[in-house]
Scaffold this motif. Sequence first.
Motif, PDB file in Angstrom:
ATOM      1  N   ALA A  40       0.825  -1.202   0.000  1.00  0.00           N
ATOM      2  CA  ALA A  40       0.000   0.000   0.000  1.00  0.00           C
ATOM      3  C   ALA A  40       0.867   1.263   0.000  1.00  0.00           C
ATOM      4  CB  ALA A  40      -0.932  -0.009   1.214  1.00  0.00           C
ATOM      5  N   ILE A  41       1.897   1.272   0.826  1.00  0.00           N
ATOM      6  CA  ILE A  41       2.749   2.458   0.917  1.00  0.00           C
ATOM      7  C   ILE A  41       3.546   2.661  -0.365  1.00  0.00           C
ATOM      8  CG2 ILE A  41       4.720   3.460   2.160  1.00  0.00           C
ATOM      9  CD1 ILE A  41       3.535   2.269   4.723  1.00  0.00           C
ATOM     10  N   ARG A  42       3.939   1.586  -1.026  1.00  0.00           N
ATOM     11  CA  ARG A  42       4.621   1.727  -2.317  1.00  0.00           C
ATOM     12  C   ARG A  42       3.718   2.447  -3.328  1.00  0.00           C
ATOM     13  NH1 ARG A  42       6.557  -3.565  -1.381  1.00  0.00           N
ATOM     14  NH2 ARG A  42       4.982  -4.449  -2.794  1.00  0.00           N
ATOM     15  N   HIS A  43       2.428   2.165  -3.292  1.00  0.00           N
ATOM     16  CA  HIS A  43       1.492   2.804  -4.220  1.00  0.00           C
ATOM     17  C   HIS A  43       1.354   4.312  -3.952  1.00  0.00           C
ATOM     18  CE1 HIS A  43      -0.090  -0.233  -6.882  1.00  0.00           C
ATOM     19  NE2 HIS A  43      -0.266  -1.081  -5.874  1.00  0.00           N
ATOM     20  N   LEU A  44       1.736   4.765  -2.754  1.00  0.00           N
ATOM     21  CA  LEU A  44       1.680   6.204  -2.468  1.00  0.00           C
ATOM     22  C   LEU A  44       2.702   6.983  -3.283  1.00  0.00           C
ATOM     23  CD1 LEU A  44       1.232   6.234   1.414  1.00  0.00           C
ATOM     24  CD2 LEU A  44      -0.470   6.926  -0.286  1.00  0.00           C
ATOM     25  N   GLY A  45       3.752   6.324  -3.703  1.00  0.00           N
ATOM     26  CA  GLY A  45       4.776   6.999  -4.500  1.00  0.00           C
ATOM     27  C   GLY A  45       5.353   8.223  -3.811  1.00  0.00           C
ATOM     28  N   LEU A  46       5.674   8.077  -2.536  1.00  0.00           N
ATOM     29  CA  LEU A  46       6.136   9.219  -1.753  1.00  0.00           C
ATOM     30  C   LEU A  46       7.476   9.740  -2.253  1.00  0.00           C
ATOM     31  CD1 LEU A  46       5.162   7.991   1.816  1.00  0.00           C
ATOM     32  CD2 LEU A  46       3.967   9.680   0.392  1.00  0.00           C
ATOM     33  N   ARG A  47       7.625  11.068  -2.154  1.00  0.00           N
ATOM     34  CA  ARG A  47       8.857  11.740  -2.571  1.00  0.00           C
ATOM     35  C   ARG A  47       9.377  12.600  -1.425  1.00  0.00           C
ATOM     36  NH1 ARG A  47       5.336  12.330  -7.352  1.00  0.00           N
ATOM     37  NH2 ARG A  47       4.513  14.206  -6.367  1.00  0.00           N
ATOM     38  N   VAL A  70       9.133  10.244   2.803  1.00  0.00           N
ATOM     39  CA  VAL A  70       9.090  11.709   2.700  1.00  0.00           C
ATOM     40  C   VAL A  70      10.405  12.359   3.115  1.00  0.00           C
ATOM     41  CG1 VAL A  70       6.607  11.678   3.099  1.00  0.00           C
ATOM     42  CG2 VAL A  70       8.142  12.093   5.035  1.00  0.00           C
ATOM     43  N   GLY A  71      11.267  11.604   3.791  1.00  0.00           N
ATOM     44  CA  GLY A  71      12.558  12.158   4.213  1.00  0.00           C
ATOM     45  C   GLY A  71      12.421  13.152   5.350  1.00  0.00           C
ATOM     46  N   PRO A  72      13.541  13.628   5.871  1.00  0.00           N
ATOM     47  CA  PRO A  72      13.507  14.545   7.023  1.00  0.00           C
ATOM     48  C   PRO A  72      12.858  15.884   6.716  1.00  0.00           C
ATOM     49  CG  PRO A  72      15.736  14.341   6.140  1.00  0.00           C
ATOM     50  CD  PRO A  72      14.917  13.280   5.472  1.00  0.00           C
ATOM     51  N   SER A  73      12.772  16.251   5.435  1.00  0.00           N
ATOM     52  CA  SER A  73      12.134  17.519   5.079  1.00  0.00           C
ATOM     53  C   SER A  73      10.643  17.374   4.828  1.00  0.00           C
ATOM     54  CB  SER A  73      12.791  18.106   3.821  1.00  0.00           C
ATOM     55  OG  SER A  73      12.668  17.213   2.722  1.00  0.00           O
ATOM     56  N   GLY A  74      10.138  16.124   4.847  1.00  0.00           N
ATOM     57  CA  GLY A  74       8.719  15.880   4.653  1.00  0.00           C
ATOM     58  C   GLY A  74       7.980  15.829   5.967  1.00  0.00           C
ATOM     59  N   ARG A  75       6.698  15.473   5.883  1.00  0.00           N
ATOM     60  CA  ARG A  75       5.875  15.489   7.079  1.00  0.00           C
ATOM     61  C   ARG A  75       4.870  14.343   7.051  1.00  0.00           C
ATOM     62  NH1 ARG A  75       2.219  20.699   9.123  1.00  0.00           N
ATOM     63  NH2 ARG A  75       1.788  19.932  11.238  1.00  0.00           N
ATOM     64  N   ILE A 135     -14.378  10.744   4.658  1.00  0.00           N
ATOM     65  CA  ILE A 135     -13.612  10.698   3.408  1.00  0.00           C
ATOM     66  C   ILE A 135     -13.504  12.088   2.803  1.00  0.00           C
ATOM     67  CG2 ILE A 135     -13.631   9.849   1.039  1.00  0.00           C
ATOM     68  CD1 ILE A 135     -15.049   7.319   2.122  1.00  0.00           C
ATOM     69  N   ALA A 136     -14.636  12.782   2.705  1.00  0.00           N
ATOM     70  CA  ALA A 136     -14.629  14.120   2.102  1.00  0.00           C
ATOM     71  C   ALA A 136     -13.738  15.074   2.879  1.00  0.00           C
ATOM     72  CB  ALA A 136     -16.058  14.668   2.029  1.00  0.00           C
ATOM     73  N   HIS A 137     -13.740  14.937   4.212  1.00  0.00           N
ATOM     74  CA  HIS A 137     -12.911  15.819   5.042  1.00  0.00           C
ATOM     75  C   HIS A 137     -11.432  15.601   4.741  1.00  0.00           C
ATOM     76  CE1 HIS A 137     -11.852  18.334   8.424  1.00  0.00           C
ATOM     77  NE2 HIS A 137     -11.112  17.354   8.948  1.00  0.00           N
ATOM     78  N   VAL A 138     -11.028  14.347   4.614  1.00  0.00           N
ATOM     79  CA  VAL A 138      -9.629  14.062   4.284  1.00  0.00           C
ATOM     80  C   VAL A 138      -9.291  14.588   2.891  1.00  0.00           C
ATOM     81  CG1 VAL A 138      -7.957  12.229   3.797  1.00  0.00           C
ATOM     82  CG2 VAL A 138      -9.453  12.054   5.797  1.00  0.00           C
ATOM     83  N   LEU A 139     -10.146  14.323   1.923  1.00  0.00           N
ATOM     84  CA  LEU A 139      -9.841  14.709   0.550  1.00  0.00           C
ATOM     85  C   LEU A 139      -9.781  16.229   0.372  1.00  0.00           C
ATOM     86  CD1 LEU A 139     -11.848  12.116  -1.593  1.00  0.00           C
ATOM     87  CD2 LEU A 139      -9.544  11.963  -0.617  1.00  0.00           C
ATOM     88  N   ARG A 140     -10.532  16.952   1.181  1.00  0.00           N
ATOM     89  CA  ARG A 140     -10.458  18.418   1.110  1.00  0.00           C
ATOM     90  C   ARG A 140      -9.091  18.942   1.540  1.00  0.00           C
ATOM     91  NH1 ARG A 140     -15.991  18.268   2.791  1.00  0.00           N
ATOM     92  NH2 ARG A 140     -15.398  18.397   4.987  1.00  0.00           N
ATOM     93  N   HIS A 141      -8.331  18.109   2.242  1.00  0.00           N
ATOM     94  CA  HIS A 141      -7.007  18.521   2.713  1.00  0.00           C
ATOM     95  C   HIS A 141      -5.888  17.879   1.901  1.00  0.00           C
ATOM     96  CE1 HIS A 141      -9.552  19.657   6.137  1.00  0.00           C
ATOM     97  NE2 HIS A 141      -8.640  20.575   6.360  1.00  0.00           N
ATOM     98  N   LEU A 142      -6.209  17.492   0.666  1.00  0.00           N
ATOM     99  CA  LEU A 142      -5.205  16.970  -0.256  1.00  0.00           C
ATOM    100  C   LEU A 142      -5.064  17.890  -1.459  1.00  0.00           C
ATOM    101  CD1 LEU A 142      -6.106  13.152  -0.344  1.00  0.00           C
ATOM    102  CD2 LEU A 142      -4.372  14.303   1.056  1.00  0.00           C
ATOM    103  N   LYS A 143      -3.867  17.959  -1.981  1.00  0.00           N
ATOM    104  CA  LYS A 143      -3.596  18.773  -3.155  1.00  0.00           C
ATOM    105  C   LYS A 143      -4.200  18.126  -4.397  1.00  0.00           C
ATOM    106  CE  LYS A 143       0.888  20.269  -1.262  1.00  0.00           C
ATOM    107  NZ  LYS A 143       2.357  20.201  -1.439  1.00  0.00           N
ATOM    108  N   PRO A 144      -4.440  18.904  -5.451  1.00  0.00           N
ATOM    109  CA  PRO A 144      -4.851  18.288  -6.722  1.00  0.00           C
ATOM    110  C   PRO A 144      -3.803  17.279  -7.183  1.00  0.00           C
ATOM    111  CG  PRO A 144      -5.153  20.668  -6.787  1.00  0.00           C
ATOM    112  CD  PRO A 144      -4.396  20.384  -5.517  1.00  0.00           C
ATOM    113  N   GLY A 145      -4.257  16.122  -7.609  1.00  0.00           N
ATOM    114  CA  GLY A 145      -3.343  15.086  -8.057  1.00  0.00           C
ATOM    115  C   GLY A 145      -2.659  14.318  -6.949  1.00  0.00           C
ATOM    116  N   ALA A 146      -3.114  14.497  -5.686  1.00  0.00           N
ATOM    117  CA  ALA A 146      -2.519  13.767  -4.564  1.00  0.00           C
ATOM    118  C   ALA A 146      -2.816  12.278  -4.685  1.00  0.00           C
ATOM    119  CB  ALA A 146      -3.056  14.299  -3.237  1.00  0.00           C
ATOM    120  N   ARG A 147      -1.885  11.447  -4.223  1.00  0.00           N
ATOM    121  CA  ARG A 147      -2.062  10.002  -4.284  1.00  0.00           C
ATOM    122  C   ARG A 147      -2.827   9.516  -3.051  1.00  0.00           C
ATOM    123  NH1 ARG A 147       2.408  12.846  -4.842  1.00  0.00           N
ATOM    124  NH2 ARG A 147       3.623  11.490  -3.460  1.00  0.00           N
ATOM    125  N   VAL A 148      -3.790   8.627  -3.290  1.00  0.00           N
ATOM    126  CA  VAL A 148      -4.638   8.090  -2.223  1.00  0.00           C
ATOM    127  C   VAL A 148      -4.651   6.575  -2.321  1.00  0.00           C
ATOM    128  CG1 VAL A 148      -6.937   8.094  -1.191  1.00  0.00           C
ATOM    129  CG2 VAL A 148      -6.084  10.156  -2.346  1.00  0.00           C
TER     130      VAL A 148
END
Length: 225
Positions: A40-47, A70-75, A135-148
């Motif tokens: 599942a986490i691989r599908h997130l394609g984190l950078r 996400v590395g030390p500069s991510g969150r 679900i809607a509450h979470v999605l409202r706090h994601l950027k356009p094109g965010a991976r879910v």
Amino acid sequence: MPTPRSADPTRPRVALAQYRHRAQVYDRELAPFEPIREQAIRHLGLRPSDTVLDVGCGTGLSFAALCNGVGPSGRVVGIEQSPEMLEQAQARVAQHGWANVALVGTPVAQAKLPLQADAALFHFTHDVLRQPQAIAHVLRHLKPGARVVASGLKWAGVWTWPVNWLVWPAALYSVSSLEGLQQPWDRLADQLGGMAVDTLWLDAVFVAHGTTPPQGRGVLSLKPQ
């Protein structure tokens, strides 16, 4: 297929109490499912520098892989309503010294998230996935094109119906209702406009992945009822 027991009005309260009491043994219980978490986490394609929401983070079992992505500069932002689970997650964060992990102790639909994230993980969070408002509450706090990505148990197909005798007690042990167990991801997919779904373990486990709409196409927003 076993008969769902979703009509019991006391079941949500019992399930939540059961979930809270599992905090001390939760890590051991989920150990067999770690390969599913990894996929599942691989599908997130984190950078590096990404922000990721861990929805229903439990004891924080996903934190190590998410922090690595996400590395030390991510969150990493973990959302968890059970105080007992959250206590274990806080201890895990302190033990590893993850300064970039923030925890939000509240039901998902009420979580205060003053950010726009790059990705969101719903790992073994069946009850959250059946709540359109959450679900809607979470999605409202994601950027356009965010991976879910969402993952968890499901009813197996008719061709592997004996598998459901294993899914049934496992699900009853961890969810408040068996409603939607045929396609637990469908309400999330509806709000995203579709998801790709991988089924594993003789069709008893799913990993669904998709993205939020691109810029200019809003995510479904639901008014509080």
